[in-house]
Design an enzyme around this catalytic site. Sequence first.
Site, PDB file in Angstrom:
ATOM      1  CG  ASP A  52      31.923  58.063  55.476  1.00 52.75           C
ATOM      2  OD1 ASP A  52      32.437  59.198  55.389  1.00 52.75           O
ATOM      3  OD2 ASP A  52      31.267  57.551  54.545  1.00 52.75           O
ATOM      4  CG  ASN A  76      34.293  62.798  60.911  1.00 50.84           C
ATOM      5  OD1 ASN A  76      33.660  61.960  61.543  1.00 50.84           O
ATOM      6  ND2 ASN A  76      35.622  62.797  60.853  1.00 50.84           N
ATOM      7  CD1 TRP A 130      27.447  63.938  64.494  1.00 50.93           C
ATOM      8  CD2 TRP A 130      28.705  65.803  64.489  1.00 50.93           C
ATOM      9  NE1 TRP A 130      27.518  64.406  65.792  1.00 50.93           N
ATOM     10  CE2 TRP A 130      28.287  65.557  65.812  1.00 50.93           C
ATOM     11  CE3 TRP A 130      29.512  66.912  64.240  1.00 50.93           C
ATOM     12  CZ2 TRP A 130      28.648  66.372  66.886  1.00 50.93           C
ATOM     13  CZ3 TRP A 130      29.865  67.736  65.301  1.00 50.93           C
ATOM     14  CH2 TRP A 130      29.421  67.455  66.609  1.00 50.93           C
ATOM     15  NE  ARG A 140      33.353  68.357  54.522  1.00 47.20           N
ATOM     16  CZ  ARG A 140      32.779  67.172  54.330  1.00 47.20           C
ATOM     17  NH1 ARG A 140      31.474  67.092  54.146  1.00 47.20           N
ATOM     18  NH2 ARG A 140      33.502  66.080  54.298  1.00 47.20           N
ATOM     19  CG  HIS A 146      37.019  66.442  59.770  1.00 44.65           C
ATOM     20  ND1 HIS A 146      36.529  65.256  59.284  1.00 44.65           N
ATOM     21  CD2 HIS A 146      37.008  67.307  58.721  1.00 44.65           C
ATOM     22  CE1 HIS A 146      36.245  65.389  57.981  1.00 44.65           C
ATOM     23  NE2 HIS A 146      36.523  66.623  57.627  1.00 44.65           N
ATOM     24  CB  SER A 196      41.343  57.516  51.571  1.00 43.45           C
ATOM     25  OG  SER A 196      40.746  58.559  50.809  1.00 43.45           O
ATOM     26  CG  ASP A 215      41.056  58.076  46.029  1.00 43.95           C
ATOM     27  OD1 ASP A 215      41.840  58.467  45.139  1.00 43.95           O
ATOM     28  OD2 ASP A 215      40.633  56.910  46.092  1.00 43.95           O
ATOM     29  NE  ARG A 222      37.062  64.142  51.813  1.00 38.41           N
ATOM     30  CZ  ARG A 222      36.297  63.666  52.771  1.00 38.41           C
ATOM     31  NH1 ARG A 222      36.151  64.360  53.884  1.00 38.41           N
ATOM     32  NH2 ARG A 222      35.690  62.511  52.641  1.00 38.41           N
ATOM     33  CG  LEU A 262      43.881  48.564  70.902  1.00 44.23           C
ATOM     34  CD1 LEU A 262      42.889  47.484  70.451  1.00 44.23           C
ATOM     35  CD2 LEU A 262      43.123  49.879  71.120  1.00 44.23           C
ATOM     36  NE  ARG A 284      31.354  55.162  48.913  1.00 46.18           N
ATOM     37  CZ  ARG A 284      30.218  55.860  48.820  1.00 46.18           C
ATOM     38  NH1 ARG A 284      29.131  55.295  48.317  1.00 46.18           N
ATOM     39  NH2 ARG A 284      30.157  57.115  49.226  1.00 46.18           N
ATOM     40  CD  GLU A 333      31.012  37.479  58.959  1.00 50.52           C
ATOM     41  OE1 GLU A 333      29.971  37.963  58.493  1.00 50.52           O
ATOM     42  OE2 GLU A 333      31.428  36.342  58.677  1.00 50.52           O
TER      43      GLU A 333
HETATM   44  C1  IPE Z   1      36.584  56.791  53.253  1.00 50.59           C
HETATM   45  O1  IPE Z   1      35.640  57.794  53.402  1.00 50.59           O
HETATM   46  C2  IPE Z   1      37.897  57.266  53.762  1.00 50.59           C
HETATM   47  C3  IPE Z   1      37.980  57.498  55.208  1.00 50.59           C
HETATM   48  C4  IPE Z   1      37.047  57.248  56.067  1.00 50.59           C
HETATM   49  C5  IPE Z   1      39.233  58.024  55.657  1.00 50.59           C
HETATM   50  P1  IPE Z   1      35.250  58.779  52.213  1.00 50.59           P
HETATM   51  O2  IPE Z   1      34.175  59.642  52.716  1.00 50.59           O
HETATM   52  O3  IPE Z   1      36.468  59.429  51.700  1.00 50.59           O
HETATM   53  O4  IPE Z   1      34.748  57.728  51.111  1.00 50.59           O
HETATM   54  P2  IPE Z   1      33.758  57.834  49.887  1.00 50.59           P
HETATM   55  O5  IPE Z   1      34.283  58.889  48.964  1.00 50.59           O
HETATM   56  O6  IPE Z   1      32.413  58.217  50.427  1.00 50.59           O
HETATM   57  O7  IPE Z   1      33.752  56.456  49.296  1.00 50.59           O
HETATM   58  C1  IPE Z   2      35.095  60.887  57.460  1.00 48.41           C
HETATM   59  O1  IPE Z   2      34.068  61.798  57.347  1.00 48.41           O
HETATM   60  C2  IPE Z   2      36.451  61.512  57.605  1.00 48.41           C
HETATM   61  C3  IPE Z   2      37.287  61.425  56.384  1.00 48.41           C
HETATM   62  C4  IPE Z   2      36.973  60.803  55.287  1.00 48.41           C
HETATM   63  C5  IPE Z   2      38.545  62.115  56.418  1.00 48.41           C
HETATM   64  P1  IPE Z   2      33.757  62.545  55.984  1.00 48.41           P
HETATM   65  O2  IPE Z   2      34.551  63.802  55.944  1.00 48.41           O
HETATM   66  O3  IPE Z   2      33.938  61.653  54.803  1.00 48.41           O
HETATM   67  O4  IPE Z   2      32.228  62.896  56.185  1.00 48.41           O
HETATM   68  P2  IPE Z   2      31.083  62.889  55.100  1.00 48.41           P
HETATM   69  O5  IPE Z   2      31.103  61.547  54.416  1.00 48.41           O
HETATM   70  O6  IPE Z   2      31.386  63.997  54.132  1.00 48.41           O
HETATM   71  O7  IPE Z   2      29.836  63.124  55.880  1.00 48.41           O
HETATM   72 MG    MG Z   3      32.690  60.433  53.755  1.00 50.18          MG
END
Ligand code: IPE
Ligand code: IPE
Ligand code: MG
Length: 236
Positions: free
Chosen positions: A16, A18, A21, A29, A33, A61, A63, A67, A127, A183, A196
Amino acid sequence: MQSERTPGLHIGIIMDGNGRWATARGLPRALGHKAGVEAIRRVVEAAPKQGVGTLTLYAFSCDNWKRPETEVSALMGLLRLYLRNEIARLIENGVRLSVIGRRDRLPEGLAADIARVEAATVTGRALHLRVAIDYSARDAILAAALAGAGRKDIGREAFSALVTGDACVPDVDLVIRTSGEQRLSDFLLWESAYAELHFTERHWPDFDAADLAEARAAFQRRDRRFGGLGATSAAA
Ligand code: IPE
Ligand code: IPE
Ligand code: MG
């Protein structure tokens, strides 16, 4: 395809941060990635040296389809590039790659690219790298429940194999989530029953071998009890 279990820990990573960052650097964004893919390369190289046998990475995910279309296509494009560019390195390093999640909603050609890399790396034993794409743990559990329906004799082990789709994948020992959120966001809910949990403020694109080692060290200090008394309490 069935295979042997790879010895070593099973670590799951919710990659999480990206977006944050990139935003912190005034970048789009998508560049976050892209930098995240470099972090995947670093961690895949470091993992076997740190006693990791199975590494499950949460890349997209179910969900995440919510985006904007531009971000979704950037992510899908990067996944495709990763699969195409990485195949030789994965084979060379003995990494078996599998993808978990739905394949029927992926952009044209991506499912074929996945199948190609899976077939080419199937004998890898250093691996087992599992990449979760269009993945939902609740959907995986629901599918397993439907597949097992009517089988009254089904136990946890057989059900686990239905959930993971591979009897050789062990339960998760450690879940790491980067970027400060604490979470699970629908990641490996069945397999992580006794995992853990390790949370770090580091954004995923900055995550490296030292961060993995720090998470491993923190894990090593935990007293895993699995509902029993564990080493510390039992000795008292
Ligand atoms: C969880 O990250 C899914 C992935 C890392 C692929 P999200 O950024 O989508 O999760 P939420 O919405 O903050 O819970
Ligand atoms: C994780 O980074 C990658 C995916 C969930 C695809 P995010 O894109 O969720 O980055 P933030 O949470 O918006 O910073
Ligand atoms: Mg995220």
